[in-house]
Design an enzyme around this catalytic site. Structure first.
Site, PDB file in Angstrom:
ATOM      1  CE  LYS A  26      -7.982   2.238   2.342  1.00 48.56           C
ATOM      2  NZ  LYS A  26      -8.076   3.664   2.785  1.00 48.56           N
ATOM      3  CG  ASP A  35     -10.965   3.843   4.984  1.00 48.06           C
ATOM      4  OD1 ASP A  35     -10.473   4.998   5.642  1.00 48.06           O
ATOM      5  OD2 ASP A  35     -10.758   3.580   3.907  1.00 48.06           O
ATOM      6  NE  ARG A  82      -9.075  11.290   6.588  1.00 49.29           N
ATOM      7  CZ  ARG A  82      -8.101  10.390   6.044  1.00 49.29           C
ATOM      8  NH1 ARG A  82      -8.603   8.933   5.815  1.00 49.29           N
ATOM      9  NH2 ARG A  82      -6.817  10.820   5.948  1.00 49.29           N
ATOM     10  CG  HIS A 113      -1.855   0.990   1.248  1.00 42.59           C
ATOM     11  ND1 HIS A 113      -3.247   0.724   0.547  1.00 42.59           N
ATOM     12  CD2 HIS A 113      -1.886   2.265   1.580  1.00 42.59           C
ATOM     13  CE1 HIS A 113      -3.822   1.758   0.549  1.00 42.59           C
ATOM     14  NE2 HIS A 113      -3.240   2.810   1.248  1.00 42.59           N
ATOM     15  CB  SER A 145      -7.550   5.803   6.613  1.00 40.39           C
ATOM     16  OG  SER A 145      -7.804   5.658   5.035  1.00 40.39           O
TER      17      SER A 145
HETATM   18  N1  URA Z   1      -4.507   6.226   1.667  1.00 46.02           N
HETATM   19  C1  URA Z   1      -5.403   5.957   2.434  1.00 46.02           C
HETATM   20  O1  URA Z   1      -6.035   4.768   2.140  1.00 46.02           O
HETATM   21  N2  URA Z   1      -5.961   6.484   3.171  1.00 46.02           N
HETATM   22  C2  URA Z   1      -5.642   7.777   3.801  1.00 46.02           C
HETATM   23  O2  URA Z   1      -6.235   8.176   4.666  1.00 46.02           O
HETATM   24  C3  URA Z   1      -4.456   8.174   2.979  1.00 46.02           C
HETATM   25  C4  URA Z   1      -3.810   7.790   2.216  1.00 46.02           C
END
Ligand code: URA
Length: 437
Positions: free
Chosen positions: A189, A163, A170, A84, A185
């Site tokens: 995930k 999220d 956001r 990620h 966040s």
């Molecule tokens: N990537 C994400 O998945 N969440 C965030 O808050 C910022 C970047």
């Protein structure tokens, strides 16, 4: 106990720690829409200014992780590795590292996001491939990984719906760049998505949510701790995002650059980063005994063409036209272009990734409100990177799109990203730190 959202907002506004029950109440209520956007926005802004304690961050992560379904990847054999990025400009690494790692025997069962603010998202990028499906049923997803070694889909509504809603809110309330909100966040995930090991690419620099190495280190440690606590092997690689990654910014432009990188013709920075990240994935996935051996395996997957073949297989498996790999005219095409040229001779000292990200968003490649449609052909191609020599009148970057006014807007923004110095300039160091394992 009955909670009142106004009291919770007030408590955080005053800088106090919320209890686990209050956080869980907020996450549940926002997810089922009993708490409206305006109260959630106010709480986010209070969190933005007051911050979250580690305990609050862990609770928020778990509340979001379990706000919907969690994925069971046990039908896939082997150590599943996820990767990620904390979000950057021109970051198309998933489209390169996933096929590299998969072609080295690492099962990749990945969920990716859409663009957020001035940063792009892999799902939007993949949708520029004609026919490509970013949504698969669970069984199809698992079968595909067992069959070809990889699948990448958009986050479904059933996974971390909290999220999903908060992320979108956001994005449009200027509450993205906060340690606790980003860490929870991303990790909610990643934990819900079920992989056994997680490699985090934490972007650091002017074009990232974390602008300096100290902040990026805090975020990286926080996420590694959350992952380790949840018994997942977690490694964070902090990488430079002072200038965009590679030369292409914008959806189809980035997919084309990813393909070129898999063909061995990619820009040096993205090629190096892809090998490093894939090397760590191969290592945590147990197919190499060190990160260095993983790097060598990644380099071989690239130079042998195996990773490119894997990308083609992947595109075809998800309904896309694999011919895009050989024929870029199959991508959505921009009808207009504009260039930004240098006003003097010198060396490129700065290409502010944030301004390029905003400029790309203005061309139509990104969203300004959560409902905005995207122009998948739009974006920016950089002809110069930090350290390049440049002559007066030479092209610094080209903007693509289909709307003249949008391109004009983007052009002014893109021009403001460049700084030209009279003295030679050293390019920035790409890999800054590795945390974990
Ligand atoms: N990537 C994400 O998945 N969440 C965030 O808050 C910022 C970047």
């Amino acid at each position: 106990m009955a909670f009142n959202m106004n009291d919770i907002i007030y408590k955080k506004r005053q800088g106090n720690e919320l209890t686990s029950e209050e956080i869980e109440y907020f996450v549940k209520g926002y997810t089922d829409s009993s708490i409206p956007d305006y109260q959630a926005s106010a709480l986010l802004m209070a969190i933005f200014f007051r911050g979250l304690s580690r305990k609050e961050i862990f609770t928020l992560t778990n509340a979001m992780r379990y706000s919907g379904d969690t994925v069971d990847l046990s039908p896939i054999s082997g150590i599943k590795v996820d990767k990620h990025s904390s979000g950057g400009v021109g970051d198309k690494t998933t489209l390169i590292v996933a096929p590299i790692a998969a072609s080295c025997g690492i099962p990749i069962a990945k969920m990716s996001g859409r663009g957020l603010g001035f940063t792009g998202g892999t799902v939007d990028k993949m949708e520029s491939i004609p026919g490509f499906r970013t949504s698969l049923e669970a069984e199809e997803f698992l079968n595909q990984v067992n069959r070809i070694g990889m699948a990448v889909i958009g986050q479904t509504a059933h996974i971390t719906p909290a999220d999903k809603k908060l992320y979108a809110l956001r994005d449009v309330t200027s509450t993205v760049d906060n340690f606790g909100l980003i860490a929870s966040s991303i990790m909610s995930k990643k934990l819900a998505a079920g992989s056994d090991a997680i490699v985090l690419d934490v972007k650091c620099g002017q074009g990232a949510f974390m602008e300096n190495l100290d902040d990026a280190t805090i975020l990286a440690n926080l996420m590694v701790d959350i992952g380790t606590d949840a018994k997942r092997k977690t490694v964070a690689v902090i990488t430079d995002m002072n200038q965009p990654l590679g030369n292409a910014v914008g959806n189809s432009l980035e997919v084309i650059e990813a393909i070129e990188t898999l063909k061995g013709n990619g820009p040096d920075d993205i090629t190096e980063l892809a090998k490093r990240l894939a090397g760590v994935m191969i290592f945590v996935g147990g197919k190499a005994s060190s990160k260095e051996e993983g790097y060598a395996m990644a380099a071989d997957a690239l130079s042998s063409g195996r990773a490119l073949e894997k990308l083609k297989e992947f595109i075809e498996a998800q309904g896309g036209n694999p011919e895009v790999v050989n024929d870029y005219s199959l991508f959505p095409q921009a009808s207009l272009m504009e260039t930004v040229v240098s006003e003097k001779d010198g060396f490129v000292k700065d290409i502010k990734a944030r301004n390029i990200g905003i400029a790309s968003q203005k061309t139509g490649a990104g969203r300004e409100t959560k409902e905005d449609p995207l122009d998948l052909s739009a974006g920016i191609y950089l002809s110069k990177k930090i350290g390049s020599a440049v002559k007066k009148g030479e092209v610094l970057c080209t903007l693509y799109g289909n709307d003249k006014a949008k391109l004009e807007n983007g052009k002014a923004e893109a021009a403001s990203a460049f700084e030209i110095s009279d003295e030679p300039v050293e390019p920035p160091v790409l890999i800054k730190k590795i945390i974990g394992e």
